[in-house]
Design a protein around this motif. Structure first.
Motif, PDB file in Angstrom:
ATOM      1  N   GLY A  52      -7.019 -62.533 -91.298  1.00  0.00           N
ATOM      2  CA  GLY A  52      -7.234 -62.318 -92.715  1.00  0.00           C
ATOM      3  C   GLY A  52      -7.652 -63.584 -93.400  1.00  0.00           C
ATOM      4  O   GLY A  52      -7.559 -64.694 -92.849  1.00  0.00           O
ATOM      5  N   ILE A  53      -8.134 -63.398 -94.602  1.00  0.00           N
ATOM      6  CA  ILE A  53      -8.565 -64.529 -95.393  1.00  0.00           C
ATOM      7  C   ILE A  53      -8.177 -64.259 -96.842  1.00  0.00           C
ATOM      8  O   ILE A  53      -8.188 -63.117 -97.292  1.00  0.00           O
ATOM      9  N   GLU A  54      -7.757 -65.313 -97.528  1.00  0.00           N
ATOM     10  CA  GLU A  54      -7.387 -65.189 -98.933  1.00  0.00           C
ATOM     11  C   GLU A  54      -8.290 -66.085 -99.753  1.00  0.00           C
ATOM     12  O   GLU A  54      -8.433 -67.275 -99.459  1.00  0.00           O
ATOM     13  N   ASP A  55      -8.887 -65.508-100.762  1.00  0.00           N
ATOM     14  CA  ASP A  55      -9.742 -66.270-101.663  1.00  0.00           C
ATOM     15  C   ASP A  55      -8.853 -66.990-102.670  1.00  0.00           C
ATOM     16  O   ASP A  55      -8.182 -66.365-103.482  1.00  0.00           O
ATOM     17  N   LEU A  56      -8.833 -68.330-102.596  1.00  0.00           N
ATOM     18  CA  LEU A  56      -7.973 -69.104-103.502  1.00  0.00           C
ATOM     19  C   LEU A  56      -8.744 -69.594-104.726  1.00  0.00           C
ATOM     20  O   LEU A  56      -8.212 -70.351-105.538  1.00  0.00           O
ATOM     21  N   GLY A  57     -10.008 -69.174-104.852  1.00  0.00           N
ATOM     22  CA  GLY A  57     -10.792 -69.552-106.016  1.00  0.00           C
ATOM     23  C   GLY A  57     -11.580 -70.826-105.792  1.00  0.00           C
ATOM     24  O   GLY A  57     -11.144 -71.721-105.056  1.00  0.00           O
ATOM     25  N   GLY A  58     -12.758 -70.907-106.392  1.00  0.00           N
ATOM     26  CA  GLY A  58     -13.565 -72.126-106.303  1.00  0.00           C
ATOM     27  C   GLY A  58     -14.038 -72.445-104.901  1.00  0.00           C
ATOM     28  O   GLY A  58     -14.291 -73.604-104.576  1.00  0.00           O
ATOM     29  N   GLY A  59     -14.114 -71.434-104.042  1.00  0.00           N
ATOM     30  CA  GLY A  59     -14.582 -71.660-102.679  1.00  0.00           C
ATOM     31  C   GLY A  59     -13.461 -71.961-101.707  1.00  0.00           C
ATOM     32  O   GLY A  59     -13.632 -71.883-100.496  1.00  0.00           O
ATOM     33  N   LEU A  60     -12.305 -72.322-102.230  1.00  0.00           N
ATOM     34  CA  LEU A  60     -11.148 -72.615-101.377  1.00  0.00           C
ATOM     35  C   LEU A  60     -10.558 -71.318-100.834  1.00  0.00           C
ATOM     36  O   LEU A  60     -10.511 -70.305-101.533  1.00  0.00           O
ATOM     37  N   GLY A  61     -10.112 -71.365 -99.590  1.00  0.00           N
ATOM     38  CA  GLY A  61      -9.501 -70.185 -99.013  1.00  0.00           C
ATOM     39  C   GLY A  61      -8.466 -70.550 -97.976  1.00  0.00           C
ATOM     40  O   GLY A  61      -8.421 -71.676 -97.475  1.00  0.00           O
ATOM     41  N   ALA A  62      -7.609 -69.577 -97.675  1.00  0.00           N
ATOM     42  CA  ALA A  62      -6.646 -69.743 -96.598  1.00  0.00           C
ATOM     43  C   ALA A  62      -6.848 -68.589 -95.626  1.00  0.00           C
ATOM     44  O   ALA A  62      -7.259 -67.506 -96.030  1.00  0.00           O
ATOM     45  N   GLY A  63      -6.587 -68.824 -94.363  1.00  0.00           N
ATOM     46  CA  GLY A  63      -6.791 -67.769 -93.384  1.00  0.00           C
ATOM     47  C   GLY A  63      -5.764 -67.814 -92.284  1.00  0.00           C
ATOM     48  O   GLY A  63      -5.092 -68.829 -92.072  1.00  0.00           O
ATOM     49  N   PHE A  64      -5.624 -66.674 -91.618  1.00  0.00           N
ATOM     50  CA  PHE A  64      -4.783 -66.651 -90.421  1.00  0.00           C
ATOM     51  C   PHE A  64      -5.500 -65.815 -89.374  1.00  0.00           C
ATOM     52  O   PHE A  64      -6.379 -65.017 -89.697  1.00  0.00           O
ATOM     53  N   TRP A  65      -5.108 -65.998 -88.124  1.00  0.00           N
ATOM     54  CA  TRP A  65      -5.742 -65.282 -87.015  1.00  0.00           C
ATOM     55  C   TRP A  65      -4.719 -65.146 -85.890  1.00  0.00           C
ATOM     56  O   TRP A  65      -4.265 -66.149 -85.339  1.00  0.00           O
ATOM     57  N   LEU A  66      -4.345 -63.920 -85.585  1.00  0.00           N
ATOM     58  CA  LEU A  66      -3.392 -63.639 -84.509  1.00  0.00           C
ATOM     59  C   LEU A  66      -4.076 -62.702 -83.529  1.00  0.00           C
ATOM     60  O   LEU A  66      -4.380 -61.559 -83.870  1.00  0.00           O
ATOM     61  N   GLU A  67      -4.316 -63.160 -82.303  1.00  0.00           N
ATOM     62  CA  GLU A  67      -5.103 -62.374 -81.351  1.00  0.00           C
ATOM     63  C   GLU A  67      -4.446 -62.387 -79.977  1.00  0.00           C
ATOM     64  O   GLU A  67      -4.285 -63.432 -79.349  1.00  0.00           O
ATOM     65  N   ALA A  68      -4.059 -61.204 -79.526  1.00  0.00           N
ATOM     66  CA  ALA A  68      -3.350 -61.048 -78.253  1.00  0.00           C
ATOM     67  C   ALA A  68      -4.277 -60.514 -77.180  1.00  0.00           C
ATOM     68  O   ALA A  68      -4.953 -59.511 -77.392  1.00  0.00           O
ATOM     69  N   GLY A  69      -4.292 -61.145 -76.027  1.00  0.00           N
ATOM     70  CA  GLY A  69      -4.999 -60.599 -74.879  1.00  0.00           C
ATOM     71  C   GLY A  69      -4.283 -59.369 -74.356  1.00  0.00           C
ATOM     72  O   GLY A  69      -3.054 -59.313 -74.348  1.00  0.00           O
ATOM     73  N   VAL A  70      -5.058 -58.371 -73.946  1.00  0.00           N
ATOM     74  CA  VAL A  70      -4.498 -57.137 -73.395  1.00  0.00           C
ATOM     75  C   VAL A  70      -5.098 -56.907 -72.007  1.00  0.00           C
ATOM     76  O   VAL A  70      -6.297 -57.086 -71.810  1.00  0.00           O
ATOM     77  N   THR A  71      -4.268 -56.556 -71.045  1.00  0.00           N
ATOM     78  CA  THR A  71      -4.761 -56.141 -69.737  1.00  0.00           C
ATOM     79  C   THR A  71      -4.818 -54.617 -69.747  1.00  0.00           C
ATOM     80  O   THR A  71      -3.826 -53.933 -69.559  1.00  0.00           O
ATOM     81  N   ILE A  72      -6.006 -54.095 -70.056  1.00  0.00           N
ATOM     82  CA  ILE A  72      -6.132 -52.683 -70.420  1.00  0.00           C
ATOM     83  C   ILE A  72      -5.755 -51.748 -69.272  1.00  0.00           C
ATOM     84  O   ILE A  72      -5.272 -50.625 -69.501  1.00  0.00           O
ATOM     85  N   ASP A  73      -5.920 -52.187 -68.017  1.00  0.00           N
ATOM     86  CA  ASP A  73      -5.626 -51.296 -66.888  1.00  0.00           C
ATOM     87  C   ASP A  73      -4.138 -51.073 -66.684  1.00  0.00           C
ATOM     88  O   ASP A  73      -3.736 -50.145 -65.990  1.00  0.00           O
ATOM     89  N   THR A  74      -3.315 -51.930 -67.280  1.00  0.00           N
ATOM     90  CA  THR A  74      -1.869 -51.823 -67.098  1.00  0.00           C
ATOM     91  C   THR A  74      -1.098 -51.827 -68.419  1.00  0.00           C
ATOM     92  O   THR A  74       0.092 -51.546 -68.439  1.00  0.00           O
ATOM     93  N   GLY A  75      -1.760 -52.196 -69.524  1.00  0.00           N
ATOM     94  CA  GLY A  75      -1.084 -52.269 -70.805  1.00  0.00           C
ATOM     95  C   GLY A  75      -0.330 -53.555 -71.045  1.00  0.00           C
ATOM     96  O   GLY A  75       0.247 -53.745 -72.114  1.00  0.00           O
ATOM     97  N   THR A  76      -0.311 -54.451 -70.064  1.00  0.00           N
ATOM     98  CA  THR A  76       0.410 -55.710 -70.245  1.00  0.00           C
ATOM     99  C   THR A  76      -0.428 -56.710 -71.034  1.00  0.00           C
ATOM    100  O   THR A  76      -1.540 -56.399 -71.471  1.00  0.00           O
ATOM    101  N   GLY A  77       0.119 -57.918 -71.215  1.00  0.00           N
ATOM    102  CA  GLY A  77      -0.590 -58.965 -71.935  1.00  0.00           C
ATOM    103  C   GLY A  77      -1.334 -59.877 -70.982  1.00  0.00           C
ATOM    104  O   GLY A  77      -1.658 -59.496 -69.855  1.00  0.00           O
ATOM    105  N   VAL A  78      -1.596 -61.080 -71.472  1.00  0.00           N
ATOM    106  CA  VAL A  78      -2.286 -62.084 -70.681  1.00  0.00           C
ATOM    107  C   VAL A  78      -1.493 -63.385 -70.829  1.00  0.00           C
ATOM    108  O   VAL A  78      -1.014 -63.702 -71.917  1.00  0.00           O
ATOM    109  N   ALA A  79      -1.349 -64.126 -69.737  1.00  0.00           N
ATOM    110  CA  ALA A  79      -0.550 -65.346 -69.764  1.00  0.00           C
ATOM    111  C   ALA A  79      -1.145 -66.393 -70.694  1.00  0.00           C
ATOM    112  O   ALA A  79      -2.363 -66.515 -70.821  1.00  0.00           O
ATOM    113  N   GLY A  80      -0.297 -67.153 -71.334  1.00  0.00           N
ATOM    114  CA  GLY A  80      -0.712 -68.271 -72.170  1.00  0.00           C
ATOM    115  C   GLY A  80      -0.040 -69.547 -71.704  1.00  0.00           C
ATOM    116  O   GLY A  80       0.411 -69.643 -70.559  1.00  0.00           O
ATOM    117  N   ASN A  81       0.027 -70.521 -72.605  1.00  0.00           N
ATOM    118  CA  ASN A  81       0.673 -71.782 -72.273  1.00  0.00           C
ATOM    119  C   ASN A  81       1.193 -72.406 -73.558  1.00  0.00           C
ATOM    120  O   ASN A  81       0.464 -72.521 -74.538  1.00  0.00           O
TER     121      ASN A  81
END
Lengths: 370, 370, 370
Positions: B76-105
């Motif tokens: 998502g992104i939030e318009d803070l006015g005057g061109g300034l903005g804040a954003g977040f991004w949460l993205e999970a890997g999915v192993t679609i053949d089994t429904g599990t996730g993906v390893a991270g570190n």
């Protein structure tokens, strides 16, 4: 390959989310010509106070999914024109009393069991292509040979009332769901016929004694018209023959008849593990749901036993009542009694009972769907 | 501190979710002046039938992400006015053949590897402040020195066709992504210049031989105009020098040229592990995408080898076709062939091959984005 | 039981997701008569550069949740008519610097701790029935006896400024949250009175020495009027008595007073572990928030110590500033200093300090809520 470019625009830019009500949600569950696109967030929060008493111990607990499996999911469908559509379905089991997930299995083999600590799309994780000819579905989903166990169970395989052919199933990692599946599902509108066939893989390398472990197939064909419906299913999963394991075959039949004043159901089950000394199991279910206004009285008798030494078997009698606040919210109470014989020692709600002794279980719960 | 008050209102009360289409989704991926707020749910479901054959074994499997990485995310992104903005991004890997996730570190070190059993936001987990001066981004994201590996790969580092500099990378836990990152990303509109610099931490306490393990920096600067684009990148991660590990440095360059009838790409890669006896790797990529209507023919040649004893190296030739049902849904097929030399034994799709023997791999898949 | 029918329509068909703004989001956090249905996606992304220095080591890190706990959740409420409502709340902790989850606990006992590798609804996982008489809530949630620790803390128990009665709590697995809970929450509009009672279970079988482990109750009652508010709470969790464990009891009181120019708070805490040699802990908090325009200056003094050998205790002084870009986005800086005595060795931000030596910590972070 993307044009070498700014890092931030290199991330996948497709994103579409729109609100969807009941109608849209249901459409994503139906194969056949697709009309309209949608993405739906959905889930169930079901918590239940359970009590079990056996001859050795009793147990109180708050647990999850007494009426419907607690879950959290996202699914969607894209209208590709001319009846053709694409769909996805990601559904995670939730243990509502603790916030954790539910264990899954990555390769249809015992060593592929996953932790229940956290969320995974263990319930369903699929991508589909759908047209007038039916649905091609890839990923993880219910095994075709499982369906007759849930469809004839007045308790939908949830809570203390769950039928014994489900509770006691000897059918191993692919008893309920399969990973690495390629499935074909018949479209609606075939004069009442419905069905599916699945091929699923253990994903092992070749040239090993266990190369075929977790690989198998399953199919189900049914017919329904008016108030009556019946389906037969069979499946097989390969495993290396050992003293305790071997190819597992499952066959069953289920039927339901809606008599308006009461809906009745029946099921018959044969499971077999082809170990050095093969083990065969047989199960039966009789079910009944009596609608009372918007509420329900549920009754189920079931039995499941094997031909192992002593012919251990368990019979269960369950009685339940579901009070509906709305379609989305219900309160429910269930009572179950198990009779063990032949060395069987099935307890209820975590209580422990001695072989050949009976056990009692009680559920009192609240379920909300979204 | 909140006013001592009723428990239920003590929970964070901010919550805003609104539907967002393609345009809104893309805006969240662009640095620079922010105009408009949105939150977007997005994802990919990509399942692929894979077959590999090597000199020792072959292997069939249903696996995940043959064309694009299966995932589930919210950004998502939030318009803070005057061109300034804040954003977040949460993205999970999915192993679609089994429904599990993906390893991270978690700490850019081998002991920070996480389980793939369940979902985590292993692909990206960031919070940002964005203005005309660019983007400040904190959290976990792609390493700057990774980008040239995906941007020049016609197969986007997915499936059997993935280029060898990605498959064989000796660059350790920070080869693709970094955790505990503070990054600055250039805004658009700088006459074609783009780029980013990152500092990331191993989060260790001081005064240990391994205090700096997992700490490093990475940067990338590029320029693009019209059909042509080029970028250079370099990064370094510190590790205690041992017989098998040490500081890891990565440098590479990538370029793409869109000739309309065909889009061509090229990349050159140098990776080094400064262990007691340092190991250097060199890689090359040549890529090509031929658009055919809305579909694509893909071709890639790549090579990656090290100066370890025998100079092991693998060359890969990949040919693919992508059929587009829509922008969101495609079917695809890929064929790859690997030649091993100098003791290299790279197999494809899980098949095992002997050193210096070749291997073949095939993918047939379905990808749906939402 | 469902009619034996096509597999795909056997999946739960209820699904409703609609956009909801701030007002709707807040309504789901309020007990009492329900008016209107909604489902809300919400979350927090909070990353913070932390530095700590102790007498033995110092440590730099990017970590998560310096101002508010990073999280991702979905919650909803259904209007059942006549003020009656049902609700659910699924909230997962997120470690934003790595994308992983946050550890939870399934049975209120040490052996029920779950992995932090991946996402679970460890923060809250509940289903509720709500009416004019209040709220019945089942699942996992904050312990009633925890609330006075967060409500009087100017830093909301987040980041380096977190008060010592939270950091040092000896209250074990149920110190902050409880699983397997049945809770009743008072409705609003009782002349300023608010409160809740909870019963939670360890879910063990009977007839074991540890049968009651993790089972307990907790309650809190408070009163607020105009700018003043006060609440007392107490809880107890049972555990088998051993040299290091035993029944844990918690009692505390918290108060806040909004003087407009400054909001002040105070708390007093008593925790006890009834092991063979019981250990008692005592804690104090004084807090202050000075609003400066839309921004805040925060100040907190806290102390927590036990009567273990040497009477180890730690006192902390914290000073913070929060700059608000908007209600959803803030930047913040915090400085904390800890004094250790009696053998205590509390460090800050992961730095290690010797017993009775002081430690310093610094935070600089960015928080965005959605």
């Amino acid at each position: 390959m993307r044009r070498v470019t700014s890092a931030t625009s290199a991330t996948l830019a497709l994103g579409a989310f729109c609100a969807a009500g009941l109608a849209a949600a249901q459409s994503s569950a139906v194969q056949g010509p697709v009309t309209g696109s949608s993405v739906t967030l959905f889930g169930v929060a079901d918590a239940v106070l359970g009590y079990g008493s056996g001859s050795i111990s009793h147990r109180s607990s708050l647990y999850s999914s007494g009426n419907s499996a607690s879950r959290f999911g996202v699914r969607g469908i894209e209208d590709l024109g001319g009846g053709l559509g694409a769909g996805f379905w990601l559904e995670a089991g939730v243990t509502i009393d603790t916030g954790t997930g539910v264990a899954g299995n990555t390769n249809n083999q015992p060593n592929g069991a996953t932790s229940a600590d956290a969320l995974s799309f263990n319930r369903r994780s699929t991508v589909s292509l759908i047209d007038f000819w039916g649905e091609l579905r890839l990923g993880r989903d219910f095994a075709a040979h499982y369906r007759n166990r849930s469809d004839v169970d007045p308790f939908d395989n949830n809570g203390v009332g769950t039928i014994q052919p489900q509770v006691g199933s000897i059918a191993g990692p692919t008893s309920t769901r399969v990973s690495n599946m390629v499935g074909y599902y018949l479209p609606p509108g075939l004069g009442g016929f419905f069905g599916e066939v699945q091929y699923f893989m253990g994903d092992n390398v070749s040239h090993l004694p266990t190369s075929d472990d977790g690989t198998g197939y399953s199919g189900r064909i049914g017919w329904g018209s008016g108030p009556f419906s019946i389906a037969v299913a069979a499946g097989r999963t390969d495993y290396l023959r050992t003293p305790t394991n071997g190819n597992i075959t499952v066959a069953n039949v289920g039927a339901t008849y809606d008599l308006k004043l009461v809906e009745v159901s029946a099921g018959y089950y044969r499971d077999k593990v082809d170990s050095f000394v093969p083990v065969k199991a047989t199960g039966y279910v009789l079910g009944m749901i009596v609608p009372v206004g918007g509420n329900q009285i549920k009754f189920a008798w079931s039995r499941y036993g094997t031909d192992a030494v002593g012919d251990p078997a368990a019979s269960k009698l369950s009685l339940g009542y579901v009070y509906s606040f709305s379609k989305r919210t219900v309160a429910y109470a269930t009572y179950s009694h198990v009779n063990n014989s032949g060395g069987s020692a099935v307890g209820l709600n975590g209580a422990v009972t001695e072989p050949n002794r009976s056990a009692n279980g009680y559920d009192l719960g609240l379920r909300h769907s979204f």
